[in-house]
Design a protein around this motif. Structure first.
Motif, mmCIF file in Angstrom:
data_model
loop_
_atom_site.group_PDB
_atom_site.id
_atom_site.type_symbol
_atom_site.label_atom_id
_atom_site.label_comp_id
_atom_site.label_asym_id
_atom_site.label_seq_id
_atom_site.Cartn_x
_atom_site.Cartn_y
_atom_site.Cartn_z
ATOM 1 N N ILE A 80 0.847 -1.182 0.000
ATOM 2 C CA ILE A 80 0.000 0.000 0.000
ATOM 3 C C ILE A 80 0.888 1.238 0.000
ATOM 4 O O ILE A 80 1.855 1.322 0.770
ATOM 5 N N VAL A 81 0.564 2.201 -0.863
ATOM 6 C CA VAL A 81 1.260 3.485 -0.864
ATOM 7 C C VAL A 81 0.227 4.602 -0.818
ATOM 8 O O VAL A 81 -0.871 4.476 -1.357
ATOM 9 N N LYS A 82 0.599 5.686 -0.161
ATOM 10 C CA LYS A 82 -0.194 6.916 -0.155
ATOM 11 C C LYS A 82 0.522 7.900 -1.075
ATOM 12 O O LYS A 82 1.705 8.183 -0.870
ATOM 13 N N TYR A 83 -0.160 8.413 -2.061
ATOM 14 C CA TYR A 83 0.438 9.264 -3.083
ATOM 15 C C TYR A 83 1.416 8.413 -3.914
ATOM 16 O O TYR A 83 1.674 7.260 -3.597
ATOM 17 N N ASP A 84 1.943 8.972 -4.990
ATOM 18 C CA ASP A 84 2.840 8.235 -5.876
ATOM 19 C C ASP A 84 4.279 8.431 -5.418
ATOM 20 O O ASP A 84 4.779 9.560 -5.380
ATOM 21 N N ALA A 206 1.614 -0.681 -5.026
ATOM 22 C CA ALA A 206 2.855 -0.582 -5.792
ATOM 23 C C ALA A 206 3.513 -1.952 -5.856
ATOM 24 O O ALA A 206 3.388 -2.762 -4.927
ATOM 25 N N TRP A 207 4.203 -2.234 -6.962
ATOM 26 C CA TRP A 207 4.941 -3.486 -7.133
ATOM 27 C C TRP A 207 6.174 -3.209 -7.984
ATOM 28 O O TRP A 207 6.303 -2.154 -8.607
ATOM 29 N N LEU A 208 7.085 -4.162 -8.014
ATOM 30 C CA LEU A 208 8.324 -4.004 -8.765
ATOM 31 C C LEU A 208 8.059 -4.079 -10.261
ATOM 32 O O LEU A 208 7.323 -4.956 -10.735
ATOM 33 N N ARG A 209 8.678 -3.182 -11.016
ATOM 34 C CA ARG A 209 8.520 -3.180 -12.465
ATOM 35 C C ARG A 209 9.244 -4.352 -13.125
ATOM 36 O O ARG A 209 8.903 -4.750 -14.226
ATOM 37 N N GLY A 210 10.251 -4.900 -12.478
ATOM 38 C CA GLY A 210 11.122 -5.878 -13.121
ATOM 39 C C GLY A 210 10.433 -7.103 -13.675
ATOM 40 O O GLY A 210 10.827 -7.624 -14.716
#
Length: 230
Positions: A80-84, A206-210
């Motif tokens: 979980i993220v708040k804002y980018d 959010a998650w890893l782009r890789g």
């Protein structure tokens, strides 16, 4: 002349039975390892809104001093993220919810008994500095350097853990601008007072782009995004 030796009748070999192992036949669905900070109350609401069972998600805690370390280490699927956070190696979902703004104070604090407060009143008291590796631009949204009317918010205290923060709040007049969802996790002598003139924070995953997240994780994110659009 010796009697011919009888050829022994072969013993039939039992047919192989191909039984499925529990891991393939009756295994429980894979869980989503979801990173959370502080309370799981907000996360559990998102899980319910997405139509997923409570047991389909495992909550993995992270600290604000190193918020992305567990994700990068592979101990969680999403967080979980708040804002980018604007981290180059992280992808972020659409907003899946919102978290109202609040100020955390000790129960002895002059603002503790209020139904809600203005951020202009909060500026009378000292807040917390950006911790560790937490993105500075996000901290400026969580704890603005100035109020809408231009009053500076003094960010003077070190932010480490929730336990250390709670101890400072209960022993001083320090304040922490944060989120209403923390109401479910703070001790009884720390009060979470809504701030009515700061907009709620968007909440996302959010998650890893890789690499591509596993299918069950992608399904959970898609269901959460769909629920938020309703």
């Amino acid at each position: 002349m010796p009697a011919p030796t009888a050829t022994p009748t072969p013993t039939p070999t039992p047919a192989r039975t191909h039984t499925r192992t529990p891991a393939r036949a009756g295994a429980a669905p894979r869980t989503v390892r979801l990173g959370v900070h502080g309370s799981t109350h907000l996360a559990s609401r998102l899980v319910a809104a997405a139509g997923h069972a409570p047991g389909s998600v495992e909550y993995v805690p992270y600290e604000v001093t190193e918020p992305f370390a567990p994700l990068r280490a592979g101990s969680m699927d999403i967080m979980i993220v708040k804002y980018d956070p604007l981290e180059p190696d992280l992808a972020v979902s659409e907003p899946v919810g919102f978290d109202g703004r609040a100020v955390l104070v000790g129960s002895h604090h002059p603002l503790a008994g209020r139904a809600s407060v203005s951020v202009e009143e909060v500026a009378e008291y000292g807040g917390f500095r950006c911790p560790g590796e937490f993105p500075g631009h996000v901290w400026d949204l969580v704890v603005p350097p100035r109020t809408p009317l231009g009053r500076p918010i003094r960010r003077i205290h070190a932010m480490t853990t929730l336990t250390a923060m709670a101890e400072l709040l209960r022993s001083t007049y320090a304040i922490h601008l944060s989120f209403q969802s923390l109401d479910a996790v703070v001790p009884p002598d720390v009060k979470v007072v809504p701030v009515h003139d700061l907009p709620p924070s968007p909440v996302a995953f959010a998650w890893l782009r890789g690499g591509k997240p596993p299918e069950h994780v992608r399904r959970f994110v898609a269901d959460s995004e769909r629920a938020a659009r309703r």
